[in-house]
Design a protein around this motif. Structure first.
Motif, PDB file in Angstrom:
ATOM      1  N   SER A 178      -9.536 -13.500 -55.154  1.00 20.71           N
ATOM      2  CA  SER A 178      -9.032 -14.466 -54.541  1.00 20.71           C
ATOM      3  C   SER A 178      -9.923 -15.675 -54.077  1.00 20.71           C
ATOM      4  CB  SER A 178      -8.481 -13.656 -53.287  1.00 20.71           C
ATOM      5  OG  SER A 178      -9.780 -13.332 -52.440  1.00 20.71           O
ATOM      6  N   GLN A 226      -8.851 -19.482 -55.023  1.00 20.41           N
ATOM      7  CA  GLN A 226      -8.838 -20.616 -53.821  1.00 20.41           C
ATOM      8  C   GLN A 226      -9.877 -21.657 -53.985  1.00 20.41           C
ATOM      9  OE1 GLN A 226      -8.144 -18.978 -49.872  1.00 20.41           O
ATOM     10  NE2 GLN A 226      -8.681 -16.820 -50.819  1.00 20.41           N
ATOM     11  N   GLY A 228      -1.492  -8.879 -57.555  1.00 21.10           N
ATOM     12  CA  GLY A 228      -1.418  -9.288 -56.229  1.00 21.10           C
ATOM     13  C   GLY A 228      -0.366  -8.681 -55.340  1.00 21.10           C
ATOM     14  N   ARG A 257      -4.253 -12.477 -46.659  1.00 22.23           N
ATOM     15  CA  ARG A 257      -5.342 -12.838 -47.366  1.00 22.23           C
ATOM     16  C   ARG A 257      -4.801 -14.036 -48.149  1.00 22.23           C
ATOM     17  NH1 ARG A 257      -7.257  -8.695 -51.532  1.00 22.23           N
ATOM     18  NH2 ARG A 257      -5.868  -9.482 -52.836  1.00 22.23           N
ATOM     19  N   GLN A 258      -3.595 -14.704 -48.218  1.00 24.99           N
ATOM     20  CA  GLN A 258      -3.244 -15.594 -49.203  1.00 24.99           C
ATOM     21  C   GLN A 258      -3.547 -16.791 -48.614  1.00 24.99           C
ATOM     22  OE1 GLN A 258      -1.573 -15.191 -52.070  1.00 24.99           O
ATOM     23  NE2 GLN A 258      -1.707 -12.956 -51.903  1.00 24.99           N
TER      24      GLN A 258
END
Length: 760
Positions: free
Chosen positions: A425, A429, A541, A759-760
């Motif tokens: 993740s 990002q 995911g 968490r996104q």
């Protein structure tokens, strides 16, 4: 986030307020007369520095350093070839040294194992006969033609000398005990004896020390110059370091429990009656009448902080400097150096720049790489924050929220150690820097390179382990799935609830009486399965409900075959080595229960070195047999656990230095250290470990191809600490009977879906 200096290389204001400044490592003999290169004219100056005082020729191993009554310093070494003594002296506080022979040194009977230097100039030799191993003690005065036998007064026929240490100019501190069933002499009492008269001068009260639990009960006895007594260093009843200040008559005046996080390995006393000690935490001093410990040197980049070094002797010089003997194992040999710590008023008191490293938990590999970085950049400092140990966070999820807030704001650390973190993740990002071209990917093993450097390189592991199951019967090889493990447990007696210190735990068992798996707690069961199943739980995911149900069903079936209800997890462990220290095995409770007690049919562990292929895993009643190993069964095949997953923050203002730190993580200097607790990730370091099994010094019990077994590692498994915390809570409820497997799986699916959304 508050950055606590866990292992700061350079301290300034805090220690200066105590009257002592920070420490940095330099080379050369004396202090320079001008400010160090790069120091600005207005920079604060003055700090303690470490310098190499004496490098020993090949084949010489230093044993001790001591201060004489006249202020001179003596350092003893022993030649490995013939175990003969070598004497070095210094008259200028340890800045320069000269070899000096004494008449008796050519006439020592036996091989010297240790030398205790008395302040008067006399020396006590511990020797042994190579043919029989018999130990003897000899006293040598400076002008003697040959040492004379040393007899301790008042020994009963069944008593043995356990330890001899200098106490004053001509007095020895002697620990006396009796032989144990384990084959060593356990101390039971202590006394002082005068070497001039051969008489006992006092009995010593050492009841505050745990003296009967070790073959060497005291770490050091440090004479206070001028016959003022001594500081005695050992282990207290709580098995933590303990210091006792004794007066000239051997009476204990006070005891001190040093505030340290690691073992104290050496101590010295100065003429003011203060006590100095050294641990991997740093060099510290406590005054004779004070209550505050002053940390003179603290941090990485110095001899005392390197995991491969051990400080074995110290001396405080008349000029205020401190000398320390460090030794290092190198294969079957030992090397060493003498280091000197002194205040240098020309050295900058603060670092020019700081590299900040974030990790959830501390790591030997992180410390080793940081030490290597500071060896190259002594003008810098390194701050390591272990968030779950230093940051005051209640959970991994709280620590990660704080970290993410900083990173998204373009702030935070330079290097991220992403063990226990979903690093994918962070890559998605754009929070990590691509290290391609900055780190040598070609040095990595094939599987590591394929998993972490096939295209871009955002994260690089410093080591890896492989979850395994092992046993001494061929049916071990049938344990290829969680279902097979359940079948083995159901076909064997249930494991009762028993502690490691209970008689039941150590009871003799026949093969038919042994339970299958050494599961003592719910956490043991979860750890067994999760470490070879984690990637299957969160796929693409999203939460995989079927995988969750399979994991929970295994927990439920394991609880039915092992009495784990309400049992608290224990981190009790042991370690054993064979030959070289690199060939080592660590025994957590599940491995201990099989390998030492043989209460279970199988053991399991994380394979962390080539020692796991030797007979150190086999129980005594299976000695000489064959060792069978299989990759730990789970929901993925060929699981392996990369660790010390290092990445560079895209927001770092120090990217080049951070990338250099990651490169040093993969250096031979770091990868080959035996204390890393994992397999190396570079080809060269792994080849060096495998070569140890081929030189004939080790009993390899695994009959298969070792390299081929390691190549069965195919799927990287990283523990997401936030996910693990949720799983552990439900595992405890399943094993305690408060929740069914289906109920736990349903609840976990909702909790993990919420976690992924957050968490996104």
């Amino acid at each position: 986030m508050q950055w606590k200096k866990r292992c700061a290389a350079l301290l300034c204001a805090a220690l200066t307020a105590l009257g002592l400044a920070a420490c940095g490592k330099q080379t050369g003999a004396g202090a320079s007369s001008a400010p160090a290169d790069g120091a600005s004219a207005g920079a604060a100056m003055g700090r303690w520095v470490e310098r190499t005082a004496l490098e020993f020729p090949a084949g010489e191993v230093p044993r001790s350093v001591a201060r004489l009554d006249d202020g001179a310093l003596v350092c003893w070494a022993v030649r490995e070839q013939d175990y003969a003594p070598v004497r070095y002296v210094s008259a200028d506080g340890g800045v320069t040294w000269q070899a000096q022979a004494l008449p008796w040194m050519e006439n020592v009977q036996g091989a010297i194992s240790n030398i205790a230097q008395l302040p008067s100039g006399a020396a006590v030799l511990e020797t042994y006969a190579p043919e029989t191993g018999e130990v003897a003690y000899q006293l040598a005065q400076p002008d003697d033609a040959a040492p004379a036998p040393l007899a301790v007064p008042g020994l009963a026929q069944d008593e043995r000398i356990v330890q001899l240490e200098p106490f004053s100019a001509s007095q020895l501190f002697v620990a006396v005990g009796k032989m144990t069933d384990e084959g060593y002499a356990a101390a039971q009492r202590a006394l002082l004896m005068d070497t001039d008269t051969g008489e006992k001068t006092a009995d010593c009260d050492v009841s505050d020390f745990a003296i009967s639990s070790a073959s060497q009960p005291f770490t050091a006895c440090a004479p206070i110059p001028g016959g003022q007594g001594a500081w005695l260093l050992g282990t207290g009843g709580d098995y933590m370091p303990l210091l006792a200040r004794m007066d000239a008559a051997g009476e204990v005046q006070e005891t001190v429990s040093p505030d340290v996080q690691s073992y104290i390995s050496a101590a010295a006393a100065d003429e003011d009656g203060g006590c100095w000690w050294l641990s991997t935490d740093g060099l510290s001093r406590r005054s004779a009448s004070g209550t505050v410990t002053e940390r003179v040197c603290e941090g990485l980049g110095y001899s005392f902080s390197e995991p491969s070094n051990t400080a074995i002797s110290m001396a405080a010089a008349p000029d205020g400097s401190v000398l320390c003997v460090n030794v290092t194992m190198a294969g079957e040999s030992m090397t060493g150096e003498l280091t000197r710590y002194a205040y240098d008023e020309t050295a900058p008191s603060a670092a020019q720049d700081t590299l900040r490293i974030w990790t959830l938990r501390s790591s030997n590999l992180v410390d080793a790489a940081s030490a290597a970085y500071l060896q190259k950049h002594p003008e810098s400092s390194v701050q390591v924050t272990a968030a779950l140990e230093d940051g005051g966070f209640a959970s991994a999820q709280d620590a990660l929220r704080a970290l993410n807030t900083e990173l998204l704001a373009g702030q935070g650390p330079d290097v991220l150690i992403l063990d226990g973190v979903d690093y994918a993740s962070y890559i998605a990002q754009g929070l990590l820097e691509d290290l391609s071209g900055k780190v040598d990917a070609d040095a990595l093993q094939k599987q590591i390179r394929a998993d972490f450097a096939s295209e871009a390189m955002y994260v690089v592991p410093g080591g890896w382990t492989m979850p395994i199951v092992y046993g001494d019967t061929q049916d071990t090889e049938a344990l290829t799935s969680l279902d097979a493990v359940c079948s083995a447990m159901q076909a064997s007696p249930a494991r009762p609830a028993m502690d490691m210190d209970s008689d039941e735990f150590y009871a003799q068992r026949t093969e038919a009486q042994r339970h299958a798996m050494p599961f003592a707690t719910a956490q043991d069961v979860l750890d067994f399965a999760y470490d070879s199943s984690a990637p299957a739980l969160l796929s693409g995911g999203a939460v995989d409900g079927q995988a969750l149900r399979a994991l929970c069903a295994f927990l439920e079936q394991a609880a039915a075959c092992n009495d784990v209800k309400g049992r608290a997890y224990s981190e009790d462990y042991g370690a054993a080595s064979q030959g070289d220290r690199a060939v080592m095995v660590t025994y957590l409770q599940p491995a201990y229960e099989y390998s030492f007690v043989h209460a279970s049919r199988y053991g399991y562990a994380d394979l962390a070195g080539v020692g796991y292929f030797t007979d150190m895993l086999l129980p005594q009643d299976a000695a000489g047999g064959e060792l069978y190993l299989v990759p730990r069964p789970g929901l993925v095949q060929g699981a392996y656990e990369p660790n010390t997953l290092a990445g560079v923050s895209a927001a770092s203002g120090n990217k080049d230095a951070a990338a250099e730190w990651v490169s040093l993580l993969l250096s031979d200097e770091v990868q080959t250290q035996p204390q890393n607790g994992c397999l190396p990730v570079t080809n060269a370091a792994l080849d060096a470990q495998l070569a140890l099994l081929e030189d004939g010094d080790y009993t390899v019990a695994y009959a298969g191809d070792v390299r081929a077994f390691l190549e069965r590692a195919q799927t990287p498994v990283t523990r997401d600490e936030a996910v693990y915390e949720k799983l552990l809570a439900h595992a405890a409820r399943i094993c305690d009977g408060g929740e069914t497997a289906d109920e736990a799986a349903a609840a976990l699916q909702q909790e993990l879906a919420l976690y992924l959304a957050e968490r996104q």
